[in-house]
Design a protein around this motif. Structure first.
Motif, PDB file in Angstrom:
ATOM      1  N   UNK A   1       0.848  -1.195   0.000  1.00  0.00           N
ATOM      2  CA  UNK A   1       0.000   0.000   0.000  1.00  0.00           C
ATOM      3  C   UNK A   1       0.877   1.236   0.000  1.00  0.00           C
ATOM      4  N   UNK A   2       0.925   1.982  -1.113  1.00  0.00           N
ATOM      5  CA  UNK A   2       1.816   3.147  -1.198  1.00  0.00           C
ATOM      6  C   UNK A   2       1.516   4.200  -0.139  1.00  0.00           C
ATOM      7  N   UNK A   3       0.233   4.411   0.157  1.00  0.00           N
ATOM      8  CA  UNK A   3      -0.163   5.435   1.121  1.00  0.00           C
ATOM      9  C   UNK A   3      -1.154   4.796   2.081  1.00  0.00           C
ATOM     10  N   UNK A   4      -0.665   4.380   3.255  1.00  0.00           N
ATOM     11  CA  UNK A   4      -1.506   3.658   4.200  1.00  0.00           C
ATOM     12  C   UNK A   4      -2.616   4.546   4.749  1.00  0.00           C
ATOM     13  N   UNK A   5      -2.317   5.821   4.992  1.00  0.00           N
ATOM     14  CA  UNK A   5      -3.342   6.728   5.488  1.00  0.00           C
ATOM     15  C   UNK A   5      -4.462   6.868   4.468  1.00  0.00           C
ATOM     16  N   UNK A   6      -4.116   7.061   3.190  1.00  0.00           N
ATOM     17  CA  UNK A   6      -5.141   7.178   2.152  1.00  0.00           C
ATOM     18  C   UNK A   6      -6.003   5.921   2.099  1.00  0.00           C
ATOM     19  N   UNK A   7      -5.388   4.758   2.264  1.00  0.00           N
ATOM     20  CA  UNK A   7      -6.127   3.500   2.241  1.00  0.00           C
ATOM     21  C   UNK A   7      -7.126   3.434   3.390  1.00  0.00           C
ATOM     22  N   UNK A   8      -6.658   3.740   4.599  1.00  0.00           N
ATOM     23  CA  UNK A   8      -7.543   3.668   5.763  1.00  0.00           C
ATOM     24  C   UNK A   8      -8.578   4.792   5.756  1.00  0.00           C
ATOM     25  N   UNK A   9      -8.283   5.870   5.098  1.00  0.00           N
ATOM     26  CA  UNK A   9      -9.180   7.027   5.068  1.00  0.00           C
ATOM     27  C   UNK A   9     -10.296   6.841   4.043  1.00  0.00           C
ATOM     28  N   UNK A  10     -10.008   6.086   3.006  1.00  0.00           N
ATOM     29  CA  UNK A  10     -10.954   6.021   1.892  1.00  0.00           C
ATOM     30  C   UNK A  10     -11.528   4.641   1.595  1.00  0.00           C
ATOM     31  N   UNK A  11     -10.787   3.577   1.858  1.00  0.00           N
ATOM     32  CA  UNK A  11     -11.145   2.289   1.282  1.00  0.00           C
ATOM     33  C   UNK A  11     -11.704   1.260   2.264  1.00  0.00           C
ATOM     34  N   UNK A  12     -11.585   1.496   3.556  1.00  0.00           N
ATOM     35  CA  UNK A  12     -11.950   0.458   4.520  1.00  0.00           C
ATOM     36  C   UNK A  12     -13.255   0.795   5.234  1.00  0.00           C
ATOM     37  N   UNK A  13     -13.926  -0.244   5.708  1.00  0.00           N
ATOM     38  CA  UNK A  13     -15.095  -0.105   6.569  1.00  0.00           C
ATOM     39  C   UNK A  13     -14.751  -0.767   7.896  1.00  0.00           C
ATOM     40  N   UNK A  14     -14.787   0.006   8.980  1.00  0.00           N
ATOM     41  CA  UNK A  14     -14.363  -0.504  10.283  1.00  0.00           C
ATOM     42  C   UNK A  14     -15.198  -1.711  10.690  1.00  0.00           C
ATOM     43  N   UNK A  15     -14.560  -2.751  11.200  1.00  0.00           N
ATOM     44  CA  UNK A  15     -15.316  -3.927  11.645  1.00  0.00           C
ATOM     45  C   UNK A  15     -16.316  -3.583  12.731  1.00  0.00           C
ATOM     46  N   UNK A  16     -16.016  -2.590  13.581  1.00  0.00           N
ATOM     47  CA  UNK A  16     -16.967  -2.204  14.620  1.00  0.00           C
ATOM     48  C   UNK A  16     -18.224  -1.616  13.983  1.00  0.00           C
ATOM     49  N   UNK A  17     -18.066  -0.867  12.868  1.00  0.00           N
ATOM     50  CA  UNK A  17     -19.216  -0.313  12.154  1.00  0.00           C
ATOM     51  C   UNK A  17     -20.081  -1.437  11.601  1.00  0.00           C
ATOM     52  N   UNK A  18     -19.432  -2.451  11.020  1.00  0.00           N
ATOM     53  CA  UNK A  18     -20.191  -3.587  10.484  1.00  0.00           C
ATOM     54  C   UNK A  18     -20.862  -4.369  11.593  1.00  0.00           C
ATOM     55  N   UNK A  19     -20.162  -4.527  12.726  1.00  0.00           N
ATOM     56  CA  UNK A  19     -20.745  -5.265  13.844  1.00  0.00           C
ATOM     57  C   UNK A  19     -21.959  -4.543  14.395  1.00  0.00           C
ATOM     58  N   UNK A  20     -21.890  -3.213  14.507  1.00  0.00           N
ATOM     59  CA  UNK A  20     -23.030  -2.449  15.006  1.00  0.00           C
ATOM     60  C   UNK A  20     -24.221  -2.615  14.086  1.00  0.00           C
ATOM     61  N   UNK A  21     -23.983  -2.615  12.775  1.00  0.00           N
ATOM     62  CA  UNK A  21     -25.069  -2.802  11.820  1.00  0.00           C
ATOM     63  C   UNK A  21     -25.685  -4.186  11.977  1.00  0.00           C
ATOM     64  N   UNK A  22     -24.838  -5.203  12.127  1.00  0.00           N
ATOM     65  CA  UNK A  22     -25.339  -6.563  12.292  1.00  0.00           C
ATOM     66  C   UNK A  22     -26.103  -6.721  13.592  1.00  0.00           C
ATOM     67  N   UNK A  23     -25.606  -6.106  14.662  1.00  0.00           N
ATOM     68  CA  UNK A  23     -26.285  -6.197  15.952  1.00  0.00           C
ATOM     69  C   UNK A  23     -27.667  -5.577  15.868  1.00  0.00           C
ATOM     70  N   UNK A  24     -27.749  -4.406  15.220  1.00  0.00           N
ATOM     71  CA  UNK A  24     -29.026  -3.725  15.093  1.00  0.00           C
ATOM     72  C   UNK A  24     -30.019  -4.576  14.323  1.00  0.00           C
ATOM     73  N   UNK A  25     -29.529  -5.254  13.284  1.00  0.00           N
ATOM     74  CA  UNK A  25     -30.423  -6.034  12.434  1.00  0.00           C
ATOM     75  C   UNK A  25     -30.910  -7.295  13.113  1.00  0.00           C
ATOM     76  N   UNK A  26     -30.067  -7.931  13.944  1.00  0.00           N
ATOM     77  CA  UNK A  26     -30.389  -9.283  14.384  1.00  0.00           C
ATOM     78  C   UNK A  26     -30.522  -9.467  15.890  1.00  0.00           C
ATOM     79  N   UNK A  27     -29.900  -8.643  16.714  1.00  0.00           N
ATOM     80  CA  UNK A  27     -29.813  -8.979  18.129  1.00  0.00           C
ATOM     81  C   UNK A  27     -30.347  -7.895  19.064  1.00  0.00           C
ATOM     82  N   UNK A  28     -29.961  -6.655  18.849  1.00  0.00           N
ATOM     83  CA  UNK A  28     -30.356  -5.572  19.748  1.00  0.00           C
ATOM     84  C   UNK A  28     -30.900  -4.423  18.903  1.00  0.00           C
TER      85      UNK A  28
END
Length: 475
Positions: free
Chosen positions: A16-43
Protein backbone atom coordinates in the motif's frame (compact mmCIF):
# COMPACT_ATOMS: atom_id res chain seq x y z
CA UNK A 1 -3.72 -16.69 13.93
CA UNK A 2 -5.22 -17.76 10.64
CA UNK A 3 -4.59 -15.48 7.70
CA UNK A 4 -7.65 -16.25 5.58
CA UNK A 5 -6.49 -15.33 2.08
CA UNK A 6 -2.89 -15.82 3.20
CA UNK A 7 -2.04 -12.11 3.29
CA UNK A 8 -0.67 -10.62 6.46
CA UNK A 9 -0.98 -7.09 7.76
CA UNK A 10 2.69 -6.66 6.83
CA UNK A 11 1.81 -7.61 3.25
CA UNK A 12 -0.89 -4.94 3.27
CA UNK A 13 1.57 -2.36 4.59
CA UNK A 14 4.20 -3.33 2.00
CA UNK A 15 1.88 -3.19 -0.99
CA UNK A 16 0.00 0.00 0.00
CA UNK A 17 1.82 3.15 -1.20
CA UNK A 18 -0.16 5.43 1.12
CA UNK A 19 -1.51 3.66 4.20
CA UNK A 20 -3.34 6.73 5.49
CA UNK A 21 -5.14 7.18 2.15
CA UNK A 22 -6.13 3.50 2.24
CA UNK A 23 -7.54 3.67 5.76
CA UNK A 24 -9.18 7.03 5.07
CA UNK A 25 -10.95 6.02 1.89
CA UNK A 26 -11.15 2.29 1.28
CA UNK A 27 -11.95 0.46 4.52
CA UNK A 28 -15.10 -0.11 6.57
CA UNK A 29 -14.36 -0.50 10.28
CA UNK A 30 -15.32 -3.93 11.65
CA UNK A 31 -16.97 -2.20 14.62
CA UNK A 32 -19.22 -0.31 12.15
CA UNK A 33 -20.19 -3.59 10.48
CA UNK A 34 -20.75 -5.26 13.84
CA UNK A 35 -23.03 -2.45 15.01
CA UNK A 36 -25.07 -2.80 11.82
CA UNK A 37 -25.34 -6.56 12.29
CA UNK A 38 -26.28 -6.20 15.95
CA UNK A 39 -29.03 -3.72 15.09
CA UNK A 40 -30.42 -6.03 12.43
CA UNK A 41 -30.39 -9.28 14.38
CA UNK A 42 -29.81 -8.98 18.13
CA UNK A 43 -30.36 -5.57 19.75
CA UNK A 44 -32.65 -2.83 18.37
CA UNK A 45 -31.29 0.68 17.87
CA UNK A 46 -33.90 1.92 20.38
CA UNK A 47 -36.14 0.09 22.83
CA UNK A 48 -38.12 3.30 23.34
CA UNK A 49 -36.13 6.23 21.95
CA UNK A 50 -32.51 7.17 22.53
CA UNK A 51 -33.42 10.46 24.25
CA UNK A 52 -35.43 8.80 27.00
CA UNK A 53 -32.80 6.08 27.25
CA UNK A 54 -30.09 8.70 27.85
CA UNK A 55 -32.29 10.33 30.48
CA UNK A 56 -32.78 6.98 32.21
CA UNK A 57 -29.13 6.56 33.22
CA UNK A 58 -29.26 10.02 34.84
CA UNK A 59 -32.77 9.88 36.37
CA UNK A 60 -33.77 6.24 36.97
CA UNK A 61 -31.92 3.21 35.59
CA UNK A 62 -31.01 1.54 32.31
CA UNK A 63 -30.10 -2.02 31.32
CA UNK A 64 -27.70 -2.51 28.41
CA UNK A 65 -27.11 -5.89 26.77
CA UNK A 66 -23.38 -6.18 26.03
CA UNK A 67 -23.54 -9.88 25.19
CA UNK A 68 -22.99 -9.63 21.45
CA UNK A 69 -20.56 -6.92 20.37
CA UNK A 70 -17.43 -7.25 22.53
CA UNK A 71 -14.66 -9.80 21.80
CA UNK A 72 -13.27 -11.79 24.72
CA UNK A 73 -10.13 -13.77 25.52
CA UNK A 74 -9.81 -16.36 28.30
CA UNK A 75 -6.27 -16.78 29.60
CA UNK A 76 -5.20 -19.64 31.87
CA UNK A 77 -1.98 -21.31 32.95
CA UNK A 78 1.06 -20.99 35.20
CA UNK A 79 2.40 -18.00 33.24
CA UNK A 80 -0.90 -16.15 32.79
CA UNK A 81 -0.17 -13.38 35.30
CA UNK A 82 3.43 -13.13 34.10
CA UNK A 83 2.15 -12.55 30.57
CA UNK A 84 -0.25 -9.80 31.67
CA UNK A 85 2.53 -8.21 33.71
CA UNK A 86 4.77 -8.26 30.64
CA UNK A 87 2.27 -6.51 28.37
CA UNK A 88 0.43 -4.21 30.78
CA UNK A 89 1.54 -0.76 31.93
CA UNK A 90 -0.61 -1.26 35.05
CA UNK A 91 0.58 -2.38 38.44
CA UNK A 92 -0.31 -5.99 39.28
CA UNK A 93 0.79 -6.39 42.91
CA UNK A 94 -2.81 -6.52 44.16
CA UNK A 95 -4.47 -8.31 41.24
CA UNK A 96 -6.51 -10.84 43.19
CA UNK A 97 -9.73 -12.75 42.31
CA UNK A 98 -11.92 -9.98 43.76
CA UNK A 99 -10.58 -7.36 41.34
CA UNK A 100 -10.66 -6.20 37.74
CA UNK A 101 -8.39 -3.77 35.89
CA UNK A 102 -8.58 -1.49 32.90
CA UNK A 103 -5.61 -3.13 31.21
CA UNK A 104 -3.59 -0.79 28.96
CA UNK A 105 -0.92 -2.13 26.59
CA UNK A 106 1.68 -0.25 24.55
CA UNK A 107 4.25 -0.86 21.83
CA UNK A 108 7.99 -0.82 22.55
CA UNK A 109 7.95 2.84 21.47
CA UNK A 110 5.31 3.70 24.08
CA UNK A 111 2.36 4.14 21.73
CA UNK A 112 -0.97 2.77 22.92
CA UNK A 113 -2.24 -0.42 21.29
CA UNK A 114 -5.47 -0.35 23.24
CA UNK A 115 -7.22 -1.08 26.50
CA UNK A 116 -9.66 -3.67 27.81
CA UNK A 117 -11.22 -4.88 31.04
CA UNK A 118 -9.27 -7.72 32.66
CA UNK A 119 -11.02 -9.88 35.25
CA UNK A 120 -9.08 -12.03 37.67
CA UNK A 121 -11.31 -15.11 37.94
CA UNK A 122 -8.91 -17.14 40.10
CA UNK A 123 -5.28 -18.07 40.41
CA UNK A 124 -3.76 -17.97 36.90
CA UNK A 125 -7.25 -17.55 35.42
CA UNK A 126 -8.20 -14.32 33.63
CA UNK A 127 -10.88 -12.99 31.30
CA UNK A 128 -10.15 -10.06 28.95
CA UNK A 129 -13.19 -8.21 27.64
CA UNK A 130 -13.30 -5.92 24.58
CA UNK A 131 -10.32 -4.25 22.92
CA UNK A 132 -9.69 -6.46 19.88
CA UNK A 133 -6.21 -5.02 19.32
CA UNK A 134 -5.28 -5.79 22.94
CA UNK A 135 -6.51 -9.37 22.63
CA UNK A 136 -4.50 -9.84 19.43
CA UNK A 137 -1.36 -8.45 21.10
CA UNK A 138 -1.78 -10.67 24.17
CA UNK A 139 -2.27 -13.78 22.04
CA UNK A 140 0.75 -12.93 19.88
CA UNK A 141 2.97 -12.46 22.94
CA UNK A 142 1.70 -15.76 24.36
CA UNK A 143 2.45 -17.63 21.14
CA UNK A 144 5.88 -16.12 20.47
CA UNK A 145 7.11 -15.48 24.01
CA UNK A 146 7.20 -19.04 25.30
CA UNK A 147 4.56 -18.47 28.00
CA UNK A 148 2.94 -21.55 29.54
CA UNK A 149 -0.68 -20.49 29.00
CA UNK A 150 -3.79 -21.56 27.16
CA UNK A 151 -5.93 -19.11 25.23
CA UNK A 152 -9.58 -19.30 24.18
CA UNK A 153 -11.01 -16.58 21.96
CA UNK A 154 -14.72 -15.73 21.78
CA UNK A 155 -15.62 -13.46 18.87
CA UNK A 156 -18.56 -11.03 18.73
CA UNK A 157 -21.78 -12.74 17.74
CA UNK A 158 -21.86 -11.50 14.10
CA UNK A 159 -18.41 -13.06 13.53
CA UNK A 160 -18.69 -16.01 15.89
CA UNK A 161 -18.51 -19.40 14.14
CA UNK A 162 -20.65 -20.90 16.93
CA UNK A 163 -23.31 -18.23 16.42
CA UNK A 164 -23.45 -17.68 20.17
CA UNK A 165 -21.22 -16.44 22.97
CA UNK A 166 -19.50 -18.17 25.88
CA UNK A 167 -20.85 -15.62 28.38
CA UNK A 168 -23.65 -13.08 28.52
CA UNK A 169 -22.95 -9.57 29.82
CA UNK A 170 -25.28 -6.84 31.05
CA UNK A 171 -24.66 -3.30 32.29
CA UNK A 172 -27.08 -1.94 34.89
CA UNK A 173 -26.58 1.78 35.47
CA UNK A 174 -28.26 4.85 36.90
CA UNK A 175 -29.28 6.19 40.33
CA UNK A 176 -31.77 3.34 40.93
CA UNK A 177 -29.34 0.60 39.87
CA UNK A 178 -28.41 -0.19 43.47
CA UNK A 179 -32.04 -0.69 44.50
CA UNK A 180 -32.70 -3.00 41.56
CA UNK A 181 -29.52 -4.98 42.17
CA UNK A 182 -30.42 -5.34 45.84
CA UNK A 183 -33.85 -6.74 44.99
CA UNK A 184 -32.64 -9.34 42.49
CA UNK A 185 -29.72 -10.54 44.61
CA UNK A 186 -30.40 -13.48 46.93
CA UNK A 187 -29.41 -12.92 50.55
CA UNK A 188 -27.48 -9.89 51.72
CA UNK A 189 -26.09 -7.75 48.94
CA UNK A 190 -22.29 -7.52 49.28
CA UNK A 191 -20.37 -4.29 49.61
CA UNK A 192 -18.45 -3.95 46.33
CA UNK A 193 -15.84 -1.16 46.05
CA UNK A 194 -15.21 0.49 42.69
CA UNK A 195 -13.72 -1.90 40.12
CA UNK A 196 -13.96 -4.83 42.51
CA UNK A 197 -15.89 -8.01 41.78
CA UNK A 198 -18.15 -10.37 43.71
CA UNK A 199 -20.25 -13.43 43.00
CA UNK A 200 -23.96 -13.30 43.81
CA UNK A 201 -27.01 -15.44 43.14
CA UNK A 202 -29.87 -14.20 40.94
CA UNK A 203 -32.87 -16.47 40.29
CA UNK A 204 -30.89 -19.49 41.43
CA UNK A 205 -27.83 -18.97 39.19
CA UNK A 206 -24.41 -17.56 40.06
CA UNK A 207 -23.54 -14.17 38.56
CA UNK A 208 -20.17 -12.39 38.44
CA UNK A 209 -20.55 -8.70 39.33
CA UNK A 210 -18.12 -5.87 38.53
CA UNK A 211 -18.71 -2.51 40.18
CA UNK A 212 -18.45 0.13 37.47
CA UNK A 213 -20.68 2.03 35.06
CA UNK A 214 -20.58 2.59 31.31
CA UNK A 215 -22.33 5.93 31.71
CA UNK A 216 -20.30 6.80 34.80
CA UNK A 217 -23.11 6.45 37.33
CA UNK A 218 -23.93 3.85 40.00
CA UNK A 219 -23.45 0.79 37.84
CA UNK A 220 -22.71 -2.90 37.89
CA UNK A 221 -21.64 -5.19 35.07
CA UNK A 222 -23.20 -8.67 35.32
CA UNK A 223 -21.94 -11.76 33.51
CA UNK A 224 -22.26 -15.52 33.49
CA UNK A 225 -22.74 -18.56 31.23
CA UNK A 226 -24.60 -17.63 28.05
CA UNK A 227 -27.31 -20.26 28.65
CA UNK A 228 -28.39 -18.30 31.73
CA UNK A 229 -28.88 -14.98 29.90
CA UNK A 230 -32.69 -15.08 29.82
CA UNK A 231 -32.93 -16.12 33.47
CA UNK A 232 -30.90 -13.17 34.70
CA UNK A 233 -32.38 -10.62 32.30
CA UNK A 234 -35.96 -11.59 33.22
CA UNK A 235 -35.22 -11.11 36.91
CA UNK A 236 -33.67 -7.67 36.33
CA UNK A 237 -36.53 -6.52 34.10
CA UNK A 238 -39.11 -7.60 36.67
CA UNK A 239 -37.33 -5.84 39.52
CA UNK A 240 -36.56 -2.75 37.44
CA UNK A 241 -40.10 -2.02 36.31
CA UNK A 242 -41.19 -0.23 39.50
CA UNK A 243 -37.94 1.75 39.58
CA UNK A 244 -38.42 3.25 36.12
CA UNK A 245 -35.70 1.15 34.49
CA UNK A 246 -35.64 0.97 30.70
CA UNK A 247 -33.64 -1.16 28.30
CA UNK A 248 -31.04 0.61 26.19
CA UNK A 249 -30.57 0.11 22.46
CA UNK A 250 -27.42 0.43 20.41
CA UNK A 251 -27.82 4.15 19.71
CA UNK A 252 -27.95 5.17 23.36
CA UNK A 253 -25.32 2.58 24.32
CA UNK A 254 -22.65 3.95 21.98
CA UNK A 255 -23.39 7.48 23.21
CA UNK A 256 -22.51 6.75 26.85
CA UNK A 257 -18.87 7.72 26.24
CA UNK A 258 -19.67 11.43 25.89
CA UNK A 259 -20.77 11.53 29.53
CA UNK A 260 -18.23 9.09 30.97
CA UNK A 261 -15.23 10.34 28.94
CA UNK A 262 -13.80 7.07 27.62
CA UNK A 263 -11.89 7.49 24.33
CA UNK A 264 -12.61 4.07 22.87
CA UNK A 265 -10.44 2.22 20.38
CA UNK A 266 -7.59 4.61 19.54
CA UNK A 267 -5.56 3.81 16.46
CA UNK A 268 -3.14 1.05 17.57
CA UNK A 269 0.43 2.27 17.08
CA UNK A 270 1.57 -0.89 15.29
CA UNK A 271 1.86 0.02 11.62
CA UNK A 272 5.47 1.21 11.71
CA UNK A 273 8.67 0.06 13.36
CA UNK A 274 10.84 -2.92 12.46
CA UNK A 275 10.45 -4.22 16.02
CA UNK A 276 6.75 -4.87 15.26
CA UNK A 277 7.27 -6.60 11.91
CA UNK A 278 6.75 -10.04 13.46
CA UNK A 279 3.39 -8.96 14.90
CA UNK A 280 2.27 -7.52 11.57
CA UNK A 281 3.35 -10.73 9.81
CA UNK A 282 1.30 -12.72 12.33
CA UNK A 283 -1.82 -10.58 11.94
CA UNK A 284 -4.04 -11.22 8.90
CA UNK A 285 -4.54 -8.40 6.41
CA UNK A 286 -8.29 -8.66 7.07
CA UNK A 287 -7.84 -8.33 10.83
CA UNK A 288 -9.43 -5.57 12.91
CA UNK A 289 -6.20 -3.57 12.56
CA UNK A 290 -6.16 -4.08 8.80
CA UNK A 291 -9.65 -2.58 8.56
CA UNK A 292 -8.92 0.58 10.48
CA UNK A 293 -11.17 3.39 9.25
CA UNK A 294 -9.81 6.90 9.65
CA UNK A 295 -12.22 9.80 9.37
CA UNK A 296 -12.55 13.48 10.16
CA UNK A 297 -10.96 16.76 9.18
CA UNK A 298 -7.45 15.85 10.32
CA UNK A 299 -5.42 14.30 7.51
CA UNK A 300 -1.70 13.53 7.63
CA UNK A 301 0.33 11.41 5.23
CA UNK A 302 2.26 10.06 8.23
CA UNK A 303 0.35 7.28 10.03
CA UNK A 304 2.38 7.95 13.19
CA UNK A 305 0.65 11.32 13.56
CA UNK A 306 -2.45 9.33 14.58
CA UNK A 307 -0.66 7.38 17.33
CA UNK A 308 -1.40 8.24 20.97
CA UNK A 309 0.28 7.78 24.36
CA UNK A 310 -1.22 6.92 27.77
CA UNK A 311 -1.15 10.60 28.74
CA UNK A 312 -3.32 11.56 25.76
CA UNK A 313 -6.08 9.18 26.89
CA UNK A 314 -5.90 9.85 30.62
CA UNK A 315 -4.26 6.47 31.25
CA UNK A 316 -1.14 7.82 32.92
CA UNK A 317 -2.96 7.20 36.23
CA UNK A 318 -2.57 3.46 35.52
CA UNK A 319 1.13 3.71 34.64
CA UNK A 320 3.35 1.93 37.17
CA UNK A 321 7.12 1.73 36.69
CA UNK A 322 7.39 -1.05 39.26
CA UNK A 323 7.79 -3.94 36.82
CA UNK A 324 9.37 -4.78 33.47
CA UNK A 325 6.82 -4.32 30.68
CA UNK A 326 6.86 -3.73 26.95
CA UNK A 327 7.32 -0.01 26.33
CA UNK A 328 8.64 0.89 29.77
CA UNK A 329 11.93 2.56 28.66
CA UNK A 330 10.10 4.66 26.06
CA UNK A 331 7.40 5.71 28.51
CA UNK A 332 9.96 6.58 31.18
CA UNK A 333 11.67 8.90 28.69
CA UNK A 334 8.30 10.53 27.88
CA UNK A 335 7.19 10.95 31.47
CA UNK A 336 8.49 14.50 31.81
CA UNK A 337 6.17 15.70 29.04
CA UNK A 338 4.80 17.78 27.52
CA UNK A 339 1.67 15.76 26.71
CA UNK A 340 -1.66 16.35 25.09
CA UNK A 341 -4.37 15.83 27.66
CA UNK A 342 -7.88 14.38 27.47
CA UNK A 343 -10.72 16.92 27.73
CA UNK A 344 -14.36 17.31 26.76
CA UNK A 345 -15.36 19.94 24.20
CA UNK A 346 -18.79 21.57 24.43
CA UNK A 347 -19.75 22.70 20.94
CA UNK A 348 -21.15 26.17 20.34
CA UNK A 349 -24.92 25.94 19.96
CA UNK A 350 -25.16 28.61 17.24
CA UNK A 351 -22.52 26.88 15.14
CA UNK A 352 -24.17 23.48 15.53
CA UNK A 353 -27.52 24.93 14.47
CA UNK A 354 -25.84 26.56 11.46
CA UNK A 355 -24.50 23.16 10.37
CA UNK A 356 -27.89 21.53 10.84
CA UNK A 357 -29.60 24.38 9.00
CA UNK A 358 -27.29 23.89 6.01
CA UNK A 359 -29.18 20.70 5.19
CA UNK A 360 -32.05 22.89 3.97
CA UNK A 361 -32.19 25.27 1.02
CA UNK A 362 -29.62 25.57 -1.73
CA UNK A 363 -26.46 25.18 0.35
CA UNK A 364 -23.62 25.13 1.03
CA UNK A 365 -24.07 21.70 2.60
CA UNK A 366 -21.89 21.01 5.64
CA UNK A 367 -21.21 17.52 6.95
CA UNK A 368 -24.37 16.34 8.70
CA UNK A 369 -24.24 15.98 12.48
CA UNK A 370 -25.96 12.76 13.41
CA UNK A 371 -27.65 12.35 16.81
CA UNK A 372 -26.79 10.92 19.25
CA UNK A 373 -23.49 9.63 17.74
CA UNK A 374 -21.88 11.92 15.16
CA UNK A 375 -18.42 10.41 14.56
CA UNK A 376 -18.12 8.68 11.19
CA UNK A 377 -14.61 7.24 11.37
CA UNK A 378 -13.32 4.61 13.74
CA UNK A 379 -11.12 6.22 14.93
CA UNK A 380 -12.24 9.77 14.17
CA UNK A 381 -9.96 12.83 14.28
CA UNK A 382 -10.95 16.47 13.78
CA UNK A 383 -8.47 19.34 13.85
CA UNK A 384 -8.68 21.67 16.85
CA UNK A 385 -7.08 25.11 16.72
CA UNK A 386 -6.53 27.93 19.18
CA UNK A 387 -7.60 31.52 18.68
CA UNK A 388 -4.33 32.22 16.85
CA UNK A 389 -5.11 29.52 14.28
CA UNK A 390 -2.40 27.17 15.51
CA UNK A 391 -3.35 23.50 15.71
CA UNK A 392 -3.52 22.49 19.38
CA UNK A 393 -4.98 19.00 19.29
CA UNK A 394 -7.52 16.55 17.99
CA UNK A 395 -11.22 16.01 18.62
CA UNK A 396 -12.35 12.38 18.55
CA UNK A 397 -15.69 10.79 19.46
CA UNK A 398 -18.51 13.32 19.11
CA UNK A 399 -22.26 13.37 19.56
CA UNK A 400 -25.12 14.70 21.62
CA UNK A 401 -26.08 14.27 25.26
CA UNK A 402 -29.62 15.21 26.23
CA UNK A 403 -28.83 15.30 29.95
CA UNK A 404 -26.49 18.22 29.32
CA UNK A 405 -28.40 19.55 26.30
CA UNK A 406 -25.21 20.04 24.30
CA UNK A 407 -23.15 18.53 21.51
CA UNK A 408 -19.95 17.12 22.98
CA UNK A 409 -16.71 15.58 21.80
CA UNK A 410 -13.77 13.96 23.56
CA UNK A 411 -10.48 15.57 22.62
CA UNK A 412 -6.72 15.48 23.20
CA UNK A 413 -5.27 19.00 23.53
CA UNK A 414 -1.90 20.54 24.25
CA UNK A 415 -1.54 21.21 27.98
CA UNK A 416 -1.86 24.99 27.75
CA UNK A 417 -5.24 24.60 26.01
CA UNK A 418 -6.49 21.66 28.11
CA UNK A 419 -7.87 24.05 30.72
CA UNK A 420 -11.64 24.21 31.37
CA UNK A 421 -13.11 27.38 29.95
CA UNK A 422 -10.56 27.71 27.13
CA UNK A 423 -12.14 28.56 23.77
CA UNK A 424 -11.00 26.63 20.70
CA UNK A 425 -12.23 25.99 17.16
CA UNK A 426 -12.62 22.60 15.52
CA UNK A 427 -12.91 21.91 11.81
CA UNK A 428 -15.97 19.82 11.01
CA UNK A 429 -16.05 17.79 7.81
CA UNK A 430 -13.41 16.27 5.61
CA UNK A 431 -11.20 18.09 3.10
CA UNK A 432 -11.85 18.13 -0.65
CA UNK A 433 -15.56 17.45 -0.35
CA UNK A 434 -15.20 14.31 1.73
CA UNK A 435 -13.55 10.90 1.51
CA UNK A 436 -14.69 7.90 -0.51
CA UNK A 437 -16.21 6.20 2.54
CA UNK A 438 -19.69 5.19 1.36
CA UNK A 439 -21.45 6.60 4.43
CA UNK A 440 -19.83 10.05 4.03
CA UNK A 441 -21.87 12.39 1.82
CA UNK A 442 -20.35 15.17 -0.28
CA UNK A 443 -20.02 18.28 1.86
CA UNK A 444 -18.03 21.39 2.69
CA UNK A 445 -15.91 21.97 5.77
CA UNK A 446 -16.99 24.42 8.46
CA UNK A 447 -15.58 25.82 11.70
CA UNK A 448 -17.31 25.09 15.00
CA UNK A 449 -16.40 26.96 18.16
CA UNK A 450 -16.07 24.92 21.34
CA UNK A 451 -15.30 25.40 25.02
CA UNK A 452 -12.97 23.07 26.90
CA UNK A 453 -14.61 21.17 29.74
CA UNK A 454 -13.56 18.48 32.24
CA UNK A 455 -13.63 14.69 31.91
CA UNK A 456 -16.12 13.32 32.78
CA UNK A 457 -18.20 16.27 31.60
CA UNK A 458 -21.15 15.68 33.94
CA UNK A 459 -20.72 17.11 37.44
CA UNK A 460 -22.90 14.30 38.80
CA UNK A 461 -20.67 11.68 37.22
CA UNK A 462 -17.48 13.32 38.53
CA UNK A 463 -18.88 13.45 42.06
CA UNK A 464 -20.13 9.85 41.88
CA UNK A 465 -16.75 8.61 40.64
CA UNK A 466 -14.85 10.47 43.36
CA UNK A 467 -17.12 8.97 46.00
CA UNK A 468 -16.80 5.47 44.50
CA UNK A 469 -13.01 5.59 44.35
CA UNK A 470 -12.66 7.15 47.76
CA UNK A 471 -14.52 4.53 49.80
CA UNK A 472 -16.37 1.24 49.41
CA UNK A 473 -20.03 1.68 48.59
CA UNK A 474 -22.99 -0.30 47.44
CA UNK A 475 -23.49 -0.32 43.65
Amino acid sequence: MGTGNGKSLQDLVDETPDLVDHFYNETIAPHFRARTSLTAAFIPPDFTNWRDEQRAWRETAILFDQSHHMPELFLKGPDALRLLTRVGINGFANFTPDRAKQLVVCTPRGHVIGDCIAYCLGENDFELVSGMSVLNWVEYQAVTGGFDVSIERDAPTPYNPRGRRVRYRFQLDGPNAGKIFDEVTAGTMPEIPFFRTARVTISGVQVLVLRHGMAGHQGVELSGPYDELDTVRSAILAAGEKHGMVQGGTRSYFSTIFESGWIAYPLPGIFTGEELRGFREWLPAESWEGNTQLGGSFYSSDIEDYYVTPWNLGYDRFLKFDHDFIGRPALESMAGGPHRRRVTLAWNEEDVLRVMGSQFGSGPRYKSIEFPVAFYGFPHFDEVRGKDGRMVGLSCHCGYNINEGVALSLAMLDEEHAVPGTEVVLTWGEPNGGSRKPHVERHEQVQIRATVGPVPYSKQVREAQRAAMGAPRRP
